[in-house]
Design an enzyme around this catalytic site. Structure first.
Site, PDB file in Angstrom:
ATOM      1  N   ASN A   1       7.564 -13.836  -0.301  1.00 22.37           N
ATOM      2  CA  ASN A   1       8.039 -12.461  -0.393  1.00 22.37           C
ATOM      3  C   ASN A   1       7.807 -11.573   0.821  1.00 22.37           C
ATOM      4  O   ASN A   1       8.419 -10.523   0.929  1.00 22.37           O
ATOM      5  CB  ASN A   1       7.382 -11.772  -1.589  1.00 22.37           C
ATOM      6  CG  ASN A   1       7.727 -12.456  -2.886  1.00 22.37           C
ATOM      7  OD1 ASN A   1       8.887 -12.621  -3.217  1.00 22.37           O
ATOM      8  ND2 ASN A   1       6.706 -12.866  -3.623  1.00 22.37           N
ATOM      9  N   TYR A   2       6.943 -11.988   1.712  1.00 19.95           N
ATOM     10  CA  TYR A   2       6.592 -11.077   2.791  1.00 19.95           C
ATOM     11  C   TYR A   2       6.843 -11.600   4.197  1.00 19.95           C
ATOM     12  O   TYR A   2       6.883 -10.823   5.138  1.00 19.95           O
ATOM     13  CB  TYR A   2       5.118 -10.678   2.674  1.00 19.95           C
ATOM     14  CG  TYR A   2       4.871  -9.757   1.513  1.00 19.95           C
ATOM     15  CD1 TYR A   2       5.262  -8.434   1.587  1.00 19.95           C
ATOM     16  CD2 TYR A   2       4.289 -10.216   0.350  1.00 19.95           C
ATOM     17  CE1 TYR A   2       5.061  -7.584   0.525  1.00 19.95           C
ATOM     18  CE2 TYR A   2       4.088  -9.373  -0.731  1.00 19.95           C
ATOM     19  CZ  TYR A   2       4.471  -8.052  -0.632  1.00 19.95           C
ATOM     20  OH  TYR A   2       4.283  -7.210  -1.690  1.00 19.95           O
ATOM     21  N   LEU A   3       6.896 -12.899   4.320  1.00 20.71           N
ATOM     22  CA  LEU A   3       6.985 -13.453   5.660  1.00 20.71           C
ATOM     23  C   LEU A   3       8.422 -13.778   6.001  1.00 20.71           C
ATOM     24  O   LEU A   3       9.058 -14.593   5.328  1.00 20.71           O
ATOM     25  CB  LEU A   3       6.114 -14.705   5.750  1.00 20.71           C
ATOM     26  CG  LEU A   3       4.644 -14.426   5.425  1.00 20.71           C
ATOM     27  CD1 LEU A   3       3.847 -15.712   5.440  1.00 20.71           C
ATOM     28  CD2 LEU A   3       4.069 -13.417   6.404  1.00 20.71           C
TER      29      LEU A   3
END
EC number: 5.6.2.1
Length: 758
Positions: A715-717
DNA sequence: ATTTGTACTTAGTAGAACCGGT
DNA sequence: ACCGGTTCTACTAAGTACAAAT
């Protein structure tokens, strides 16, 4: 910037799951009542502080503020200011004008799709014909043909627009699970090959999510099967036959008997209350005390059932698998804009007892069975509408192409809406994901300006601005979540940045040899504890003291701020900027930096992967992505150690053999013995490598004890960072992403080159 | 300005699937 | 084939964000 992200590992080390920590539970439970008046408190605070903003000089608080300002007005702060001015200028120049780099069309407001495309999407005739046989083989012409993502034999989708480097040799993608592609590297390129490359196409016009949508509706939970008559329920020691409705709910409880949930008061209370609602009046009058209920036969029965399931013959298991596959094929896909796309959750959530996380006031409540009459269907007007089960009706069928969901219903615990949506590999999710990272990259370009701005705002005359600035600092530096306010008593008491309360921080003028340390201790999303000690700038520290002055522990720290105020402000700083973009940005930039720092091109593949995992881990720590240490953790570490020891033995042996072979060769000086030496040497090398691998694995696992990498990875990278890294260092992409992940990130795998920079 | 409603992303976990060793 | 574990997937809760209603 990320120098700011000096994370204290104590955050993880001493952080423990809320559930396990009674200390915590009690702490928060005590608050419960006081907290009830939170809203009122807020009002009170507000009037208190809003006045203070104006009657400046007379206010003691303000005098302090002034003092502080004076003190800080030294050389350094002036420099700071100048720097800031400069930045601002520079930023403005690029901010004001149109971006040169056309970031895949995600730059700022969505761009209209060109008419040609619109036209074909709009044509219902084409869509109508979707289902019918593909009589045309002209698939260059805009598709009547449905591209099935998983149909490997399908002709390659022709590109419509950009990217001419198309046609690469068609290769079977091989993604069998365990596969150890040693060559890797180019694999990444091949993988999505026969699949639809939505990322090479125009996007829909603003707000329009699709032009055509057809699906078969949801799969309902199987109906309740009453217990066999030999499985009995006892109340107060006496056997009792329950009505089918009451029995069903009882089985939900029985199935959870081994779970600690059933020992919790709230859970039991909620369950019992809801259970009674399902009882006949007769049952209701008899069953008045949950403690007198004996579900153990039921519980045993279900355990036996699950054992039996495990012990099933291969054939039976296969049969079930096939049946599941059939259902998947029938209900697991939809057709959206000429492409067959996988649905994420096509099964309706079955009834059961609500399992809220943390100290949830509603845990144990009955999650009722969803019927067709509860279901709203969303699809194209001109599609074949899904039909409800015989004898039933949908609640509604609508045709809203401004949303992405196919099915929705309202859940009875919180009254919120649940949706059936597409898989992350779908165009509609992928585009959004890509866009998310593009927004984060835009933040990268102006983050320094924004930082300068909020630092400046720490000095503001206005309380609301100072609060906003300090909150933003936390969000940026610590990657805290925004912290929307939540309805009291409806959910577990958790907070994010804007909803922090005074009790969640303690200030230490000096601690462990550092000045101005803020100690955070609160429960965040999913009641995961956030514990961190952070040295902050003096000005932040002073501000915090100010914010906390004259407040009760349960008062809001930022009483003049909420997420919507904050986001409104952020929106002004950069188009599309919201609090969560900082998390994405900081996570991705940290990964990139860490990879640069940690990767050693001399290393072998496992060592490089360790570096990758460490970079990933830095992000997970930043984002506080924790997990319960696996139950088997200690044992598995031990096993691994045993293996390592054995390997060491083996290595010693091999070395000995090599030596003796050498000695032997020295004497005999013949070809054969030389060869033996070579062989032995090879063996030693091989074993050394294996040992290394094991040791790396051990390190990795140890470091990962209570950190979950999955969430950040998913979800973030920005996946392009990882893809680029793989390409740069010759790491097979499947070492980093498993099959599902590769599907989700197909766009990145396809487009990122080794020089990609976030 | 606040509250409510909606849509969508992010999150940890349970249990299924799978794997390597025996 | 089984065992003991690891990895993957499905599930669904719990967030964020923003628009509409009050």
């Amino acid at each position: 910037m990320s120098g700011d992200h000096s994370h204290n590992n104590s955050q993880i080390d001493s952080g423990s799951r809320h559930n396990d920590s009674h200390k915590h539970k009690d702490k928060y439970k005590d608050k419960e009542h006081k907290h009830k008046d939170h809203k009122k408190d807020k009002e009170r605070e507000k009037s208190k502080y809003s006045n203070s903003e104006h009657r400046d000089s007379s206010d003691k608080k303000h005098r302090d503020k002034d003092k502080e300002r004076l003190k800080l007005k030294d050389g350094s702060s002036d420099k700071q200011k100048d720097k800031h001015k400069e930045k601002k200028k520079e930023e403005r120049s690029f901010d004001g004008k149109p971006k040169k780099e056309k970031e895949n069309g995600f730059e700022s407001p969505f761009i209209k799709s060109e008419p040609e495309n619109d036209d074909f999407y709009n044509s219902p005739k084409h869509e109508k014909s979707l289902k019918r046989e593909r009589d045309d083989d002209d698939d260059e012409f805009k598709p009547k043909k449905i591209k099935t993502e998983d149909d490997r034999n399908e002709k390659k989708v022709k590109k419509r627009k950009q990217g001419e480097e198309d046609v690469k040799p068609k290769k079977k993608t091989k993604d069998k699970k365990g596969e150890v592609a040693t060559d890797g590297k180019k694999k990444a390129k091949k993988e999505p090959e026969e699949k639809w490359k939505w990322w090479e196409e125009e996007r829909h016009a603003d707000g329009v999510k699709w032009k055509f949508l057809e699906h078969k509706g949801p799969v309902f939970a199987p109906p309740y099967e009453p217990l066999p008559s030999n499985v009995k329920f006892f109340y107060d020691g006496k056997q009792m036959k329950l009505s089918s409705g009451a029995e069903e709910v009882a089985t939900f409880f029985a199935k959870m008997l081994d779970h600690e949930y059933t020992t919790k008061d709230i859970f039991r209370k909620n369950f019992f209350k809801d259970w009674r609602k399902e009882m006949t009046s007769e049952e209701k009058s008899k069953i008045t005390d949950l403690n007198k209920c004996n579900f153990s036969e039921m519980s045993e029965y279900f355990k036996a059932q699950s054992e039996a399931r495990k012990a099933m013959t291969k054939e039976d298991k296969l049969k079930i698998k096939e049946e599941n596959e059939r259902i998947l094929q029938e209900y697991g896909f939809c057709i959206m804009d000429n492409h067959k796309e996988r649905i994420a959750n096509f099964r309706i959530e079955p009834p059961g007892l609500f399992r809220g996380r943390g100290d949830h006031p509603k845990m144990g409540m009955l999650k009722r069975r969803i019927r067709p009459e509860d279901i709203i269907i969303n699809c194209s007007k001109d599609s074949k509408h899904p039909k409800p089960p015989p004898g039933t009706k949908w609640k509604e069928v609508r045709h809203d192409n401004k949303v992405t969901w196919l099915v929705s219903w309202t859940e009875n615990i919180q009254g919120s809406i649940k949706y059936i949506m597409l898989n992350p590999s779908s165009r509609i999710k992928g585009e959004k994901d890509w866009q998310k990272y593009e927004t984060a990259r835009r933040l990268k370009k102006c983050v320094e300006r924004i930082r300068a701005q909020y630092r400046e705002d720490w000095k503001s005359k206005e309380m609301r601005i100072r609060q906003r600035a300090v909150a933003l600092y936390f969000i940026d530096k610590l990657a805290l979540r925004a912290g929307n306010e939540k309805e009291e008593g409806e959910t577990a008491d958790t907070v994010g940045c804007c909803s922090l309360r005074v009790e969640h921080l303690s200030l230490h003028q000096e601690m462990d040899g550092q000045e101005y340390v803020v100690e955070f201790d609160f429960l965040g999303k999913d009641s995961i504890r956030y514990y961190n000690k952070v040295p902050v700038e003096k000005r932040v520290f002073k501000n915090l003291q100010l914010f906390m002055e004259d407040k009760e522990p349960e008062d809001d720290l930022f009483d003049r701020l909420n997420t919507s105020i904050l986001n409104k402000h952020l929106q002004e700083l950069m188009d599309g900027l919201t609090a969560k973009v900082f998390r994405t940005y900081n996570a991705s930039i940290t990964l990139q930096q860490q990879l640069n720092e940690l990767t050693n091109s001399e290393d072998n593949v496992p060592a490089k992967i360790l570096s990758y995992n460490r970079a990933n881990r830095a992000v997970a720590i930043l984002c506080n992505h924790q997990r319960a240490p696996p139950k088997t953790f200690e044992k598995s570490m031990q096993n691994l150690q045993t293996k390592i020891d054995a390997k060491k033995e083996q290595l010693a042996d091999a070395k000995r053999e090599m030596k003796s072979a050498k000695a032997d060769a020295k004497i005999r000086r013949d070809e054969k013995s030389k060869k033996t030496v070579e062989t032995k040497k090879k063996a030693v090398q091989r074993i050394e490598e294996q040992l290394m691998k094991l040791e790396v694995q051990a390190t990795d696992r140890e470091e990962n004890k209570q950190i979950a990498l999955g969430t950040s990875k998913l979800n973030y990278l920005d996946p392009r960072i990882s893809v680029a890294w793989c390409k740069k260092f010759g790491i097979p992409i499947e070492k980093i992403y498993n099959k599902t992940q590769r599907e989700k990130f197909a766009w990145a795998i396809d487009m990122a080159e080794k020089d990609f920079e976030f």
